[in-house]
Scaffold this active site. Structure first.
Site, PDB file in Angstrom:
ATOM      1  N   LYS A  43      -4.189  -0.358  -0.604  1.00 55.03           N
ATOM      2  CA  LYS A  43      -3.880   0.692   0.371  1.00 55.03           C
ATOM      3  C   LYS A  43      -2.522   1.309   0.053  1.00 55.03           C
ATOM      4  CE  LYS A  43      -2.089  -2.825   3.588  1.00 55.03           C
ATOM      5  NZ  LYS A  43      -2.432  -3.654   4.762  1.00 55.03           N
ATOM      6  N   ARG A 141      -3.597  -5.802  17.066  1.00 54.67           N
ATOM      7  CA  ARG A 141      -3.410  -4.574  16.287  1.00 54.67           C
ATOM      8  C   ARG A 141      -4.772  -3.921  16.078  1.00 54.67           C
ATOM      9  NH1 ARG A 141      -1.071  -4.358  10.130  1.00 54.67           N
ATOM     10  NH2 ARG A 141      -3.071  -5.363   9.785  1.00 54.67           N
ATOM     11  N   TYR A 273      29.778  10.356   2.412  1.00 58.29           N
ATOM     12  CA  TYR A 273      29.685  10.875   3.787  1.00 58.29           C
ATOM     13  C   TYR A 273      30.388   9.963   4.794  1.00 58.29           C
ATOM     14  CZ  TYR A 273      26.271  14.517   2.705  1.00 58.29           C
ATOM     15  OH  TYR A 273      25.630  15.633   2.236  1.00 58.29           O
TER      16      TYR A 273
END
Ligand SMILES: *Cc1c(COP(=O)(O)O)cnc(C)c1O
Length: 382
Positions: A43, A141, A273
């Site tokens: 998958k 699930r 950053y």
């Protein structure tokens, strides 16, 4: 615009995928699980590594059963794997898609009463492929919950039209062998299997129904968890199925990023950053062309590492979208120049190590691997 086939000279990073390592991992798992059969879960594009390459390599090695998550993944894979190789779709048919499963010879995993009902309609009017039934044994699930399963068995099971190829469940805690939920789920699975067998596998056609509980980690819980078919995914691709033990799996990916720029900096220089890192010493920095847009997680800051000239160098400042900065002060300056590679993933610093530094799991590192990388496949089947 496709960047996938970017040439090595143009690419900011090169991802090497070792099909032989994946095949060896499958063989190791298959030996561990024997006499149970060993499927392969491919998958999410084989966990980011390319199902179109990985699945045929495993089929050539003898794998006869594949699992994908979605119908689209199954449709892409079907022409690459000649029958009798079977492809099952874990998410099952979403409303309105059952006919496509039949048209593409894909086995649905039926997870709820609605999917069973949809499939029963198809199964009775065409030469439809067989299906797998998924029982939820404690994960909440996918899969039938106990009351749904009980009423399915009592006759709300869509008639006798459905041919059953398998009965499955999925373990929630298998990577921790001491977790009490493993035995609990196995117990519920066994009970479900007995009741399912009594009602559903009487017909000749459903005689070949396979019981399947274990994924990668479940294989290492021992023979009691193997049943007829195991379903490893992550371990094929190098993730350690037993995090508390040394990893028996081979790393399947190597990732090297290219240096774009090198600079000398003074003590006190702010880096990246948010000025999140201040140089504690004078030194040299290398900016590498891999960032969070490539799946190198921002949460790597400030723990991550790279390797150059065989030495570890620390990631400093924040990972930005396309770039990451490393402190290469300790490295021979001759090795640190634009175009030179730093190792981001290798046999020593694999997907699990990177995941630990990013506060995630190897699965997420793999499936996030970027589309901008130049991909190179090694191994017999490439
Ligand atoms: C993803 C998945 C697997 C494979 O799990 P790994 O932990 O990657 O081995 C097996 N079965 C089901 C139902 C899954 O969703």
């Amino acid at each position: 615009m496709s960047l996938i086939f970017e040439t090595p000279a143009r690419a900011g990073a090169v991802l090497e995928i070792d099909l032989d390592a994946i095949v060896r991992n499958w063989r190791l798992l298959a030996r561990r699980a024997a006499p149970a059969a060993c499927a392969a879960v491919v998958k999410a594009d084989a966990y980011g590594l390319g199902a179109a390459k990985v699945a045929p390599a495993l089929a050539k090695a003898g794998c006869r059963f594949f699992f994908v998550a979605t119908l689209d993944e199954g449709i892409l894979l079907r022409p690459l794997l000649a029958e009798p190789v079977e492809i099952a779709v874990l998410n099952g048919p979403l409303p309105g898609s059952a006919e496509e499963f039949a048209a593409h010879r894909l086995l649905p995993v039926l997870n709820d009463p609605g999917q069973i009902e949809d499939w029963a309609r198809i199964a009775s009017c065409e030469a439809a492929p067989p299906a797998l039934l998924h029982l939820d044994t404690g994960m909440a699930r996918l899969g039938l919950c106990e009351p749904e399963f009980a009423s399915f068995l009592e006759g709300g099971r869509g008639g006798n039209a459905i041919l059953w190829r398998g009965f499955m469940s999925h373990l929630a805690c298998a990577e921790d062998p001491r977790h009490p939920q493993n035995a609990l789920q196995r117990c519920r699975f066994l009970d479900g299997l007995r009741r399912f067998g009594a009602v559903c596998t009487g017909s000749d056609a459903s005689r070949d129904s396979l019981a399947s509980l274990a994924a990668s980690s479940g294989i290492f819980l021992g023979r009691d968890y193997h049943f007829d078919l195991v379903r490893p995914g992550a371990a094929l691709y190098g993730v350690n199925p037993q995090p508390q033990h040394p990893n028996p799996m081979r790393q399947a990916v190597r990732l090297r990023g290219k240096i774009v720029q090198v600079r000398e900096v003074d003590r006190g220089q702010a880096v990246g950053y948010g000025a999140a890192h201040l140089m504690a010493h004078q030194g040299r920095l290398a900016t590498v062309a891999v960032g969070y847009a490539d799946g190198w997680p921002r949460s790597m800051s400030p723990r991550g590492l790279a390797k150059i000239g065989g030495k570890r160098v620390p990631l400093i400042g924040r990972v930005s979208m396309d770039l990451t900065i490393f402190d290469v002060s300790a490295i021979d300056p001759a090795l640190v120049r634009p175009g030179a590679f730093v190792d981001l993933l290798d046999e020593e610093y694999g997907v699990d190590q990177a995941a630990a530094d990013a506060g995630t799991i190897g699965y997420e590192i793999l499936t996030a691997l970027g589309r901008r990388y130049h991909r190179v496949y090694h191994g017999e089947a490439s």
